[in-house]
Design an enzyme around this catalytic site. Structure first.
Site, PDB file in Angstrom:
ATOM      1  N   HIS A   1       0.834  -1.202   0.000  1.00 17.67           N
ATOM      2  CA  HIS A   1       0.000   0.000   0.000  1.00 17.67           C
ATOM      3  C   HIS A   1       0.871   1.254   0.000  1.00 17.67           C
ATOM      4  O   HIS A   1       2.102   1.172  -0.062  1.00 17.67           O
ATOM      5  CB  HIS A   1      -1.019  -0.034   1.146  1.00 17.67           C
ATOM      6  CG  HIS A   1      -0.425  -0.111   2.530  1.00 17.67           C
ATOM      7  ND1 HIS A   1       0.344   0.892   3.073  1.00 17.67           N
ATOM      8  CD2 HIS A   1      -0.496  -1.077   3.479  1.00 17.67           C
ATOM      9  CE1 HIS A   1       0.705   0.564   4.302  1.00 17.67           C
ATOM     10  NE2 HIS A   1       0.218  -0.636   4.576  1.00 17.67           N
TER      11      HIS A   1
ATOM     12  N   CYS B   1       1.756  -9.874  20.176  1.00 19.71           N
ATOM     13  CA  CYS B   1       0.930  -9.302  19.095  1.00 19.71           C
ATOM     14  C   CYS B   1       1.368  -9.943  17.786  1.00 19.71           C
ATOM     15  O   CYS B   1       2.527  -9.792  17.384  1.00 19.71           O
ATOM     16  CB  CYS B   1       1.090  -7.787  19.009  1.00 19.71           C
ATOM     17  SG  CYS B   1       0.307  -7.129  17.506  1.00 19.71           S
TER      18      CYS B   1
ATOM     19  N   CYS C   1      -2.756  -4.236  21.588  1.00 16.94           N
ATOM     20  CA  CYS C   1      -1.465  -3.766  21.065  1.00 16.94           C
ATOM     21  C   CYS C   1      -1.629  -2.292  20.717  1.00 16.94           C
ATOM     22  O   CYS C   1      -2.586  -1.922  20.038  1.00 16.94           O
ATOM     23  CB  CYS C   1      -1.086  -4.565  19.824  1.00 16.94           C
ATOM     24  SG  CYS C   1       0.158  -3.739  18.810  1.00 16.94           S
TER      25      CYS C   1
ATOM     26  N   LYS D   1      -2.137   5.413  11.731  1.00 17.60           N
ATOM     27  CA  LYS D   1      -1.159   4.919  10.758  1.00 17.60           C
ATOM     28  C   LYS D   1      -1.888   4.150   9.667  1.00 17.60           C
ATOM     29  O   LYS D   1      -2.732   3.303   9.961  1.00 17.60           O
ATOM     30  CB  LYS D   1      -0.178   3.991  11.471  1.00 17.60           C
ATOM     31  CG  LYS D   1       0.766   3.270  10.540  1.00 17.60           C
ATOM     32  CD  LYS D   1       1.695   2.352  11.320  1.00 17.60           C
ATOM     33  CE  LYS D   1       2.588   1.575  10.400  1.00 17.60           C
ATOM     34  NZ  LYS D   1       2.411   0.136  10.476  1.00 17.60           N
TER      35      LYS D   1
ATOM     36  N   HIS E   1       4.008   1.388   2.331  1.00 17.97           N
ATOM     37  CA  HIS E   1       5.191   0.619   1.915  1.00 17.97           C
ATOM     38  C   HIS E   1       5.919   1.348   0.778  1.00 17.97           C
ATOM     39  O   HIS E   1       7.144   1.425   0.746  1.00 17.97           O
ATOM     40  CB  HIS E   1       4.796  -0.777   1.425  1.00 17.97           C
ATOM     41  CG  HIS E   1       4.009  -1.569   2.421  1.00 17.97           C
ATOM     42  ND1 HIS E   1       2.757  -2.041   2.169  1.00 17.97           N
ATOM     43  CD2 HIS E   1       4.302  -1.965   3.681  1.00 17.97           C
ATOM     44  CE1 HIS E   1       2.312  -2.696   3.223  1.00 17.97           C
ATOM     45  NE2 HIS E   1       3.215  -2.669   4.160  1.00 17.97           N
TER      46      HIS E   1
ATOM     47  N   CYS F   1       2.451  -7.391  15.024  1.00 15.41           N
ATOM     48  CA  CYS F   1       3.839  -6.920  15.162  1.00 15.41           C
ATOM     49  C   CYS F   1       4.826  -8.091  15.143  1.00 15.41           C
ATOM     50  O   CYS F   1       6.020  -7.875  15.010  1.00 15.41           O
ATOM     51  CB  CYS F   1       4.056  -6.189  16.479  1.00 15.41           C
ATOM     52  SG  CYS F   1       3.175  -4.650  16.672  1.00 15.41           S
TER      53      CYS F   1
ATOM     54  N   LYS G   1      -3.039  -2.134   6.611  1.00 14.18           N
ATOM     55  CA  LYS G   1      -3.921  -3.000   5.839  1.00 14.18           C
ATOM     56  C   LYS G   1      -5.372  -2.847   6.313  1.00 14.18           C
ATOM     57  O   LYS G   1      -6.305  -2.817   5.520  1.00 14.18           O
ATOM     58  CB  LYS G   1      -3.459  -4.436   6.033  1.00 14.18           C
ATOM     59  CG  LYS G   1      -4.161  -5.390   5.120  1.00 14.18           C
ATOM     60  CD  LYS G   1      -3.920  -6.826   5.535  1.00 14.18           C
ATOM     61  CE  LYS G   1      -4.969  -7.690   4.891  1.00 14.18           C
ATOM     62  NZ  LYS G   1      -5.424  -8.766   5.701  1.00 14.18           N
TER      63      LYS G   1
ATOM     64  N   HIS H   1      -1.534  -1.988  16.630  1.00 10.24           N
ATOM     65  CA  HIS H   1      -2.609  -2.582  15.827  1.00 10.24           C
ATOM     66  C   HIS H   1      -3.996  -2.400  16.424  1.00 10.24           C
ATOM     67  O   HIS H   1      -4.987  -2.718  15.777  1.00 10.24           O
ATOM     68  CB  HIS H   1      -2.317  -4.069  15.582  1.00 10.24           C
ATOM     69  CG  HIS H   1      -1.152  -4.280  14.668  1.00 10.24           C
ATOM     70  ND1 HIS H   1       0.143  -4.367  15.125  1.00 10.24           N
ATOM     71  CD2 HIS H   1      -1.090  -4.358  13.320  1.00 10.24           C
ATOM     72  CE1 HIS H   1       0.960  -4.505  14.091  1.00 10.24           C
ATOM     73  NE2 HIS H   1       0.243  -4.510  12.983  1.00 10.24           N
TER      74      HIS H   1
HETATM   75  N1  MSP Z   1       8.542  -7.384   7.953  1.00  6.38           N
HETATM   76  C1  MSP Z   1       8.741  -6.303   8.839  1.00  6.38           C
HETATM   77  C2  MSP Z   1      10.063  -5.598   8.556  1.00  6.38           C
HETATM   78  C3  MSP Z   1      11.271  -6.482   8.632  1.00  6.38           C
HETATM   79  S1  MSP Z   1      12.712  -5.617   8.248  1.00  6.38           S
HETATM   80  C4  MSP Z   1      13.968  -6.617   8.660  1.00  6.38           C
HETATM   81  C5  MSP Z   1       7.604  -5.310   8.690  1.00  6.38           C
HETATM   82  N2  MSP Z   1       6.962  -5.330   7.543  1.00  6.38           N
HETATM   83  S2  MSP Z   1       5.719  -4.387   7.133  1.00  6.38           S
HETATM   84  O1  MSP Z   1       5.170  -4.935   5.923  1.00  6.38           O
HETATM   85  O2  MSP Z   1       4.838  -4.227   8.237  1.00  6.38           O
HETATM   86  O3  MSP Z   1       6.349  -3.038   6.683  1.00  6.38           O
HETATM   87  C6  MSP Z   1       6.795  -2.126   7.577  1.00  6.38           C
HETATM   88  C7  MSP Z   1       7.381  -0.914   6.871  1.00  6.38           C
HETATM   89  O4  MSP Z   1       6.527  -0.431   5.834  1.00  6.38           O
HETATM   90  C8  MSP Z   1       7.470   0.241   7.837  1.00  6.38           C
HETATM   91  O5  MSP Z   1       8.576   0.169   8.657  1.00  6.38           O
HETATM   92  C9  MSP Z   1       7.521   1.399   6.877  1.00  6.38           C
HETATM   93  O6  MSP Z   1       8.790   1.480   6.329  1.00  6.38           O
HETATM   94  C10 MSP Z   1       6.518   0.973   5.823  1.00  6.38           C
HETATM   95  N3  MSP Z   1       5.165   1.413   6.172  1.00  6.38           N
HETATM   96  C11 MSP Z   1       4.064   0.620   6.360  1.00  6.38           C
HETATM   97  N4  MSP Z   1       2.987   1.393   6.648  1.00  6.38           N
HETATM   98  C12 MSP Z   1       3.374   2.686   6.662  1.00  6.38           C
HETATM   99  C13 MSP Z   1       2.718   3.907   6.827  1.00  6.38           C
HETATM  100  N5  MSP Z   1       1.427   3.994   7.054  1.00  6.38           N
HETATM  101  N6  MSP Z   1       3.453   5.023   6.721  1.00  6.38           N
HETATM  102  C14 MSP Z   1       4.790   5.007   6.435  1.00  6.38           C
HETATM  103  N7  MSP Z   1       5.448   3.883   6.284  1.00  6.38           N
HETATM  104  C15 MSP Z   1       4.778   2.703   6.410  1.00  6.38           C
HETATM  105  O7  MSP Z   1       7.392  -4.533   9.607  1.00  6.38           O
END
Ligand code: MSP
Length: 537
Positions: free
Chosen positions: A28, A137, A162, A313, A31, A140, A316, A165
């Site tokens: 999304h 969680c 959490c 934030k 990411h 997380c 999903k 979440h």
């Molecule tokens: N799989 C773990 C990361 C492991 S790294 C060794 C994880 N994945 S995640 O799919 O949840 O992605 C997290 C990352 O996506 C966040 O740290 C950030 O970089 C990005 N983001 C996800 N949602 C976000 C927002 N709403 N805003 C900004 N960045 C976001 O955690």
């Protein structure tokens, strides 16, 4: 003292990573935000002529992915394969992400090395067997401290949630293997003190230092109630905790335990880009794992803020329903890459709105920048048959433009290349674009054109050369952020033919003046930022 990224030896690459993303769903806006930032940073360094390594990938193990696959009646591997190939990789390609590698944690090149790493720590006495009971969680993939939890309301009244979440945590009791993380607190604090820039921004650094100062607990590094993970090599009833597995991607992807030369020339990362939600993993656990193994520590961990929706934030579960592709089909890929970095100070939270994007697109991209490019090309066509004239009557007004470009280059290079302050870097370039627009408005070339004396024609030539040469600099400066439109401008200026590939123009030389040779063929290219269609319903 442990080394940092800046102390890498030999022929080294500037190594930047994104988090590896969970593949429980399609990517999304949040990411894409981190991944675009990393792409701009690495393109900037490539444009400096540096050797660069940009890594992204996917995090495919753990309970969260396993449950999603089960809910969809497929194996976790089949679920991951499908999403990676049909959603994640195609989006990065669509957004013009120039990553050098894409690592998946289910690949053998990763899992074998993860086992070796953990076995090594076990052999060194860094890992022991123990029991743990606590709130977990799954969102997380983390045991929570009771003090971190919040009280549920409404449907979750009476339950502990959490804080990230806003969902109930699960009480887990397991016999696990533990990493002696608690022993690393003093060494970590010493490292943070010696490397004040290690965690950015400052607020993130303070949070981590406070957390570590309160004392660290040992970390459970295995799970035994499910099996979607890398088996613990000495005890296959356990799988390795998904975060230990995931963090190691930064080492396994660059040859850890497999290709020493590549590893030495790349590891550790100069910059780990992350969202602030995963700060502790990257600035506490990851460096402690490296210390335990005697490996060098990263240069810096830079946390971006959250893209918010409705004050929360973006995730999903609360998605706006807007996919990155919905925005790119309306605004274009380049404008998309530009918008979030331009509108939100990196490190701060920010919200997306159609209205704000539309307003900025129209005023900054289409009116200020796009119009400047098309007006200059049109005037060179009209008054000089498309052959860039020579500047023979340079005065104070032209010198001010020359200085403006040099200043924009220096500021953008410092802000984007060094400080990861994308917003200020982009602003510096667009301030220069405004300056050039102001110069044209003041010089009124359309009036000067009516003066057919040789002085008049020399003035006209000088004005148009100055504007075109200024745009040459802008194309170089914006190439990292907006590669497609920069290329289009580059070609319209005839620079591809006279100066060679845009990618080969060093950013540090972009502020020099008189680079674009007189006589170059300028053509009116495609409109860089077309007028927007009506907003889709
Ligand atoms: N799989 C773990 C990361 C492991 S790294 C060794 C994880 N994945 S995640 O799919 O949840 O992605 C997290 C990352 O996506 C966040 O740290 C950030 O970089 C990005 N983001 C996800 N949602 C976000 C927002 N709403 N805003 C900004 N960045 C976001 O955690």
């Amino acid at each position: 003292m442990a080394a940092t990224g800046s102390e890498k030896q030999g022929a080294t690459a500037y190594y930047v990573s994104t988090p590896i993303y969970y593949v429980n769903d399609a990517p999304h806006l949040g990411h894409a935000y981190t991944t675009v930032a990393g792409d701009v940073l690495t393109r900037w360094h490539r444009q400096r002529g540096e050797k660069v390594w940009y890594l992204t990938g996917t995090d495919e193990h753990g309970q969260k992915i396993m449950r999603t696959a089960e809910a969809n009646d497929v194996t976790p591997q089949a679920w991951c394969d499908k999403l990676v190939e049909e959603a994640w990789k195609p989006l990065w390609e669509h957004l013009n992400i120039a990553n050098d590698d894409f690592i998946r944690t289910t690949e053998k090149r990763h899992t074998d090395r993860v086992q070796e790493f953990v076995q090594d720590l076990y052999d060194k006495g860094e890992i022991y067997k123990g029991g743990y009971e606590g709130p977990y969680c799954v969102g997380c993939e983390e045991y929570k401290l009771p003090g971190d939890l919040i009280d549920g309301e409404g449907e979750f009244a009476g339950q502990k949630l959490c804080p990230v979440h806003k969902k109930p945590v699960e009480l887990l009791k397991e016999e696990n293997y533990f990493f002696k993380l608690s022993e690393y607190g003093p060494k970590l604090l010493e490292f943070y003190a010696a490397n004040p820039g290690f965690i950015q921004p400052e607020s993130a650094r303070n949070e981590v230092v406070n957390f570590v100062e309160q004392g660290l607990q040992d970390l459970s590094i295995s799970r035994s109630t499910f099996d979607w993970g890398v088996p613990v090599p000495w005890d296959d009833k356990h799988v390795i905790y998904v975060w230990i597995d995931a963090l190691l991607n930064y080492a396994t992807a660059v040859g850890y335990g497999a290709n020493q030369e590549k590893f030495d020339g790349t590891f550790p990362a100069d910059v780990h880009l992350i969202g602030k939600d995963i700060l502790r993993f990257h600035s506490v656990i990851w460096p402690a794992m490296l210390m335990a193994q005697g490996l060098p520590l990263p240069g810096k961990v830079v946390a971006n803020g959250w893209l918010m929706v409705g004050g929360e934030k973006m995730s999903k579960s609360n998605l706006t329903g807007i996919k990155p592709q919905d925005l790119t089909s309306h605004f274009g890929v380049d404008a998309y890459r530009w918008y979030f970095l331009r509108a939100i100070a990196y490190g701060s939270d920010g919200s997306f709105s159609w209205e704000d994007f539309t307003a900025r697109y129209t005023s900054e991209l289409a009116n200020d920048y796009g119009n400047l490019a098309s007006r200059v090309a049109a005037m060179v066509g009209k008054y000089f048959g498309g052959a860039l004239p020579e500047a023979t009557a340079v005065g104070d007004a032209e010198r001010a433009v020359q200085e403006g470009l040099a200043k924009a280059v220096a500021t953008a290079d410092q802000k984007i290349g060094e400080e990861l302050d994308f917003q200020s870097g982009i602003l510096a370039v667009f301030d220069f674009v405004k300056q050039v627009n102001g110069y044209i408005t003041e010089q009124e070339p359309w009036k000067v054109a009516k003066d057919t004396t040789s002085e008049g024609q020399a003035r006209l030539a000088t004005i148009l050369y100055t504007a075109a040469e200024a745009l040459r600099g802008v194309a170089v400066l914006l190439n990292a952020v907006m590669p497609e439109t920069s290329q289009s401008l580059w070609e319209s200026l005839g620079a591809e033919e006279s100066l060679g590939a845009l990618a080969d123009q060093k950013v540090q030389d972009a502020g020099a003046w008189g680079i674009l040779p007189a006589g170059t063929t300028v053509t009116k290219g495609a409109v860089l930022f077309p007028r927007l269609e009506e907003k889709p319903a």
